[in-house]
Each structure stands twice: as C-alpha cells, then as structure tokens.
Design an enzyme around this catalytic site. Sequence first.
Site, mmCIF file in Angstrom:
data_model
loop_
_atom_site.group_PDB
_atom_site.id
_atom_site.type_symbol
_atom_site.label_atom_id
_atom_site.label_comp_id
_atom_site.label_asym_id
_atom_site.label_seq_id
_atom_site.Cartn_x
_atom_site.Cartn_y
_atom_site.Cartn_z
ATOM 1 N N ARG A 87 0.847 -1.199 0.000
ATOM 2 C CA ARG A 87 0.000 0.000 0.000
ATOM 3 C C ARG A 87 0.884 1.251 0.000
ATOM 4 O O ARG A 87 1.963 1.258 0.590
ATOM 5 C CB ARG A 87 -0.867 -0.038 1.260
ATOM 6 C CG ARG A 87 -1.870 1.105 1.413
ATOM 7 C CD ARG A 87 -3.035 0.967 0.493
ATOM 8 N NE ARG A 87 -4.154 1.833 0.869
ATOM 9 C CZ ARG A 87 -5.109 2.180 -0.001
ATOM 10 N NH1 ARG A 87 -5.080 1.749 -1.243
ATOM 11 N NH2 ARG A 87 -6.105 2.946 0.387
ATOM 12 N N THR B 87 -9.379 0.676 -9.733
ATOM 13 C CA THR B 87 -8.712 -0.445 -9.057
ATOM 14 C C THR B 87 -8.821 -1.691 -9.940
ATOM 15 O O THR B 87 -9.537 -1.699 -10.931
ATOM 16 C CB THR B 87 -9.305 -0.669 -7.636
ATOM 17 O OG1 THR B 87 -9.303 0.560 -6.926
ATOM 18 C CG2 THR B 87 -8.578 -1.711 -6.844
ATOM 19 N N ASN C 1 -6.110 4.264 -7.202
ATOM 20 C CA ASN C 1 -7.296 4.930 -6.683
ATOM 21 C C ASN C 1 -8.227 5.321 -7.825
ATOM 22 O O ASN C 1 -8.814 4.447 -8.428
ATOM 23 C CB ASN C 1 -6.959 6.113 -5.780
ATOM 24 C CG ASN C 1 -8.144 6.475 -4.899
ATOM 25 O OD1 ASN C 1 -8.974 5.630 -4.586
ATOM 26 N ND2 ASN C 1 -8.252 7.722 -4.495
ATOM 27 N N SER D 116 -8.014 1.231 3.085
ATOM 28 C CA SER D 116 -8.452 0.706 1.790
ATOM 29 C C SER D 116 -9.691 -0.170 1.977
ATOM 30 O O SER D 116 -9.987 -0.627 3.084
ATOM 31 C CB SER D 116 -7.316 -0.138 1.204
ATOM 32 O OG SER D 116 -7.740 -0.800 0.040
ATOM 33 N N SER D 117 -10.389 -0.406 0.872
ATOM 34 C CA SER D 117 -11.492 -1.380 0.881
ATOM 35 C C SER D 117 -11.109 -2.659 0.146
ATOM 36 O O SER D 117 -11.925 -3.583 0.039
ATOM 37 C CB SER D 117 -12.725 -0.778 0.200
ATOM 38 O OG SER D 117 -13.148 0.374 0.878
ATOM 39 N N GLY E 251 -13.808 -1.447 -7.202
ATOM 40 C CA GLY E 251 -15.130 -0.845 -7.019
ATOM 41 C C GLY E 251 -15.243 0.071 -5.819
ATOM 42 O O GLY E 251 -16.341 0.259 -5.297
HETATM 43 N N1 GLY Z 1 -8.337 3.190 -3.485
HETATM 44 C C1 GLY Z 1 -9.407 2.326 -3.206
HETATM 45 C C2 GLY Z 1 -9.149 1.431 -2.042
HETATM 46 O O1 GLY Z 1 -8.002 1.172 -1.728
HETATM 47 O O2 GLY Z 1 -10.078 0.990 -1.420
#
Ligand code: GLY
Length: 580
Positions: free
Chosen positions: A117, A390, A410, A461-462, A481
């Site tokens: 990350r 993503t 992103n 992050s998701s 997404g």
């Molecule tokens: N940039 C989208 C995420 O990391 O969730």
Amino acid sequence: MGQIPSPDRRRSGLSRPFARTLAPALSRAAVFCAGLLFALGAVAADKPGKAAIASAHYLATEAGHEVLDKGGNAFDAAIAVSAALAVVEQTSSGIGGGGFWVLHRAEDGFEVMVDGREQAPAAATRDMYLDENGDVNRDLAVNGPLAAGVPGEIAALAHIAEHYGKLSLAESLAPAVRIAREGFPVYEKFHTILGWALPHIKRWPAASEAFLVDGDIPPMGHVIRLPDLAVVLERVGAEGPEVFYEGDIARQLVEGVREAGGIWTLEDMAAYEVVEREPIRTEYNGYELVTASPPSSGGVAIAEMLNILEPWPLARLDRAQRAHLIVEAMRRAYRDRALYLGDPDFFSVPVERLTSQYYADGLRAGIHPSKATPSNMLPGNDGFREGSDTTHFSILDADGNMVAATLTVNLGFGNRFMVPGTGFVLNNEMDDFSAKEGEPNAFGLIGFEANAIEPRKRPLSSMSPTFIKGPDKVGILGTPGGSRIITMVLLGILDFMDGNDPEHWVSLPRFHHQYVPDRISAEEGAFTDEELDALRAMGHDVQVSTRRWGNMHGVLWNRETGAVSAGSDPRSDAGRAIVR
Ligand code: GLY
C-alpha cells in the site's frame, strides 16, 4: 467461530535483509485444512494439475500463463500479471500505485498478505487539503502530485520474487516490458475512463503525450506504446527495486513531483517498506476465509458480516428476506469501518473485537427480521459513494499455490500526473485518508481519527482479495469498485456457498448498502418487482441503477472432481479467464 490472530508483521526494507516467512512451516491454515480432510475422510486432490488465471485484461492473463510456462509458480505469475496490468490498465493500477497480494503456498500452507500500500510522505499533515475556510480542496486531494502517496507496487513485486517466486524478477517482468514496447490496442473500458479523466490528463504534458492523440482520446483499437515505462520496468528487473526507490529513477520521480507541486523527498522513497501481514481469517459454514487485513478494511468487514449472517439459513429464505438481512449486516460493518479502521501501525484497530462472534451476536440481536434499521439509529456519521477503478486478479497454479491480489492507483488514471520520461501515472491514494473528520472522500467514504493523515501512514483501503477454503473446493476472488468492493466480495462468497461457479459469482447482479447514505443501491436484475416492493415495505430505500459496477475475477478448484474453472466479469470488455 474464526480465531483472528493479532496482526503480525515483517517489514521489507529495500536494501535491508528481511525474514523470509511470517510463521513457522505449518500455518493455522494448513492445520485447519488437514483437520477438515481428516475429519471428513475426504478423498480430495492434492494438486489441481491445471493453472487458472482471471484478470482484468487478456494480455495480463496471458502474461501470467507465459511465466507459468517458463517454469514459474503462481507468485511469479502474479508479478507478471501485476506488471502487465501496470502497462495496459493504468486506469486502475500501476507502478505509481500499490496493492495487497494475498498468497497461499501449497507445500506448507503458509499464507501471508504482502502489503504494498502507498505511504504518506513525511511532510504530509492532517490539514494539507484544507483551504483557509477549513473546507477540503477536492482538486488538490485528487488531482496532481500532492495527491500521491509513495508507491508500493515495485517494492511488493520485488519482495514476492525474492521470497516466494522461482524465477528472477527480470524474467517475471519481461512480458510487461515487451507489451509496453509493442503496445496494446485501446479497448472500451480504457476509452471510457480516459474520457472521464481527459480534462485532468490534459493538465500534464507527459500523461497527454502517453495517452492522447492530438490532445484527444484515441479511437478504439489505436495502439498505445509506453517505451519509457518499458525502460523503467527493465531497469527494475536488471538493477533491482533500489533503482526505483534509492537510485536515479527515485531522483527523477522526486524531482518531477516537486516541480509540479508535490512534497515527496528522496528520504520518503528510500523509507518505503513492504510489510508482510497476517491475513484476516474467519470461518463460515465450514469454510475458512482468508482475506485482507488492515490497512484494508475489507477483511474485517467481511468477517463481521459473515459472523452476523452465519446462524441464518440464507439459502432457505425468500430472496427479499435474505437481502434484508444481508443489507443489515452491511450497514453495521460499514458503520464500524468508518469509526474503527485505519493503518494498524498508527492506530489500534480493534480487529479481535470486530471479528469476534460475541460482537456479531450483539449486532445480530439488534436486527429486526422484517424492518430496516435506520442508519441514524446506529452511532456514527454520514457519507459514502461508489467507485469503479482499481483492479483484481486471481491465480491458481498446477501445484495449488494461490494468489488473490487487488491493486490500485485509486481513481481512474490515479492523479493523472506523470513524471516526464517515466510512462506511468501516479496514484491519488492520499484521498483514501480522511482529509477532514466526517467529510466524504471521492467514494463518499468518511473517517475519523483512525484514518486521519499522518506522515508515513498508509490510507485505509477497501480492497478485499480473498480465498475461500474447504475440503471439497477452494475459491479465489476479489474485485475493484471503491467502497462497493467489500459488499461485492461478500455477495461472491455467498454465491460460492450456494454452490455456484466463478462465472456466476462474477456475473451476479449486485446490491450494496454502506450505512450512509441510508439506501440500498442495486443493479438492474438484482431484484424482481415483487422483491423491490417487499424490501420497500420493510422500510428500505432501494435505488435501482442502470449503471453496473465492479470487475470481479474468480477461480474455483473443485478438489473432489479435480475440475478447475475461472470467470471474468462480463461488465468489462477486456477481462479474461484462462484455465490450462
Ligand atoms: N483506493 C481504493 C481502495 O483502496 O479501497
């Protein structure tokens, strides 16, 4: 229920030696699988004997198979796929960004999340995107080099090659180098997202030169060549990641970023570290889920939702009732995401509590079987919107090694800024921090202290790359997404549990709830008219969208029949799943 170990971590400094593995030879995962096999007396295949790769672009899927054919394993293939996507899908990921690679090593069951990350530069401050009125300057937060965290993808790929691959980094990067030189034809998704990003791309000469023709979007089929990116990848392969983080590519990047208004320093580049983290583990209906740990919110939220849902016989409920319960679980998990999730190196994330069955039991007790809980009856705040960028890929090799990886810059083409002479855009991952408490970011996501900006911190992050492991079958899945990643992966997991195959998981019409705004958004086909009426009668605000979201890529190994299958989301024209 699932035992969630405290996050464990090993750091990989670029010029510094680091530990090869997170844990002793046999991980909990291996013990769990061995126990299940023993208990069931199952005759399950030890090795799939075939390899499957599903990714967002056919050239990336083929690059992965090319490396497998050269004697590489799933980890080498993951490097090849990541790097190829970094060339052909800069809409979504790249070496100016980062990601999470969840690995499963077949020989000993060892599993790890490689955290590549992005990291905030040392000069980042909590208020760096606020104007004189205290409002977030959205342009600064997402456009141009001030929006960029220090990229992690190159460090992660080098780490994977060194510790888990069979081939050299250069061999695994070779297909991407070739594709960058020979070019790739513009495809529909690329064309569409380039259209959205066009006004911002035009602000930066190097990005315009790389992607536009006469200052405009090139036609479908036009071949884009990225020779500068080919050189960067080739040099990383030949000279190692140090050239990117400490050598003259680092100097080129820092100079270019600072000239255009950014704040990176050479020290920020040199200080970047890959972190090996223990994945989140939970159990659901006899399967073990292995998924992303903080700084992703995905695994914690998925564990929380599955823990809430597990006692209910979802497969036997009518579809509106089932959707109601799933939505109530989503609502609660996203509330907790906003309040408690952030970079675990900076904020004490209560992982054990959020993923415990006790906690889920309490949340479940507050769910009415046939009435929506208004979100403002739960403590928290408001915000949230969807995102479509993503990328995700899933890999299984013939020996049973597995990779689930979700990578990102992103927003579409990241911050759209490209340092001249590099061929890749930089991310705008700084916008995944909470620039101001309770203020929505580009995905409408809100956050508080846990995800406030701090020097060298990683934004929440998701991304939720996930394995589902049982004695009879094993699944690998994930998707891009934005804020919807987590709910898409949940629906994919539940579809796996219903006995469906990857083509079904990736095609399934989706629905989503993220606590605030307090509404269900649904793709067309997710609900019949009767189901919509039933959900609305329970008090849900349901909005059906003509827009579709996600780009899921999954792999399934049926250990009883030996069959290996894979599916690529039909929502994108370029994705490809190949089993061979
Ligand atoms: N940039 C989208 C995420 O990391 O969730």
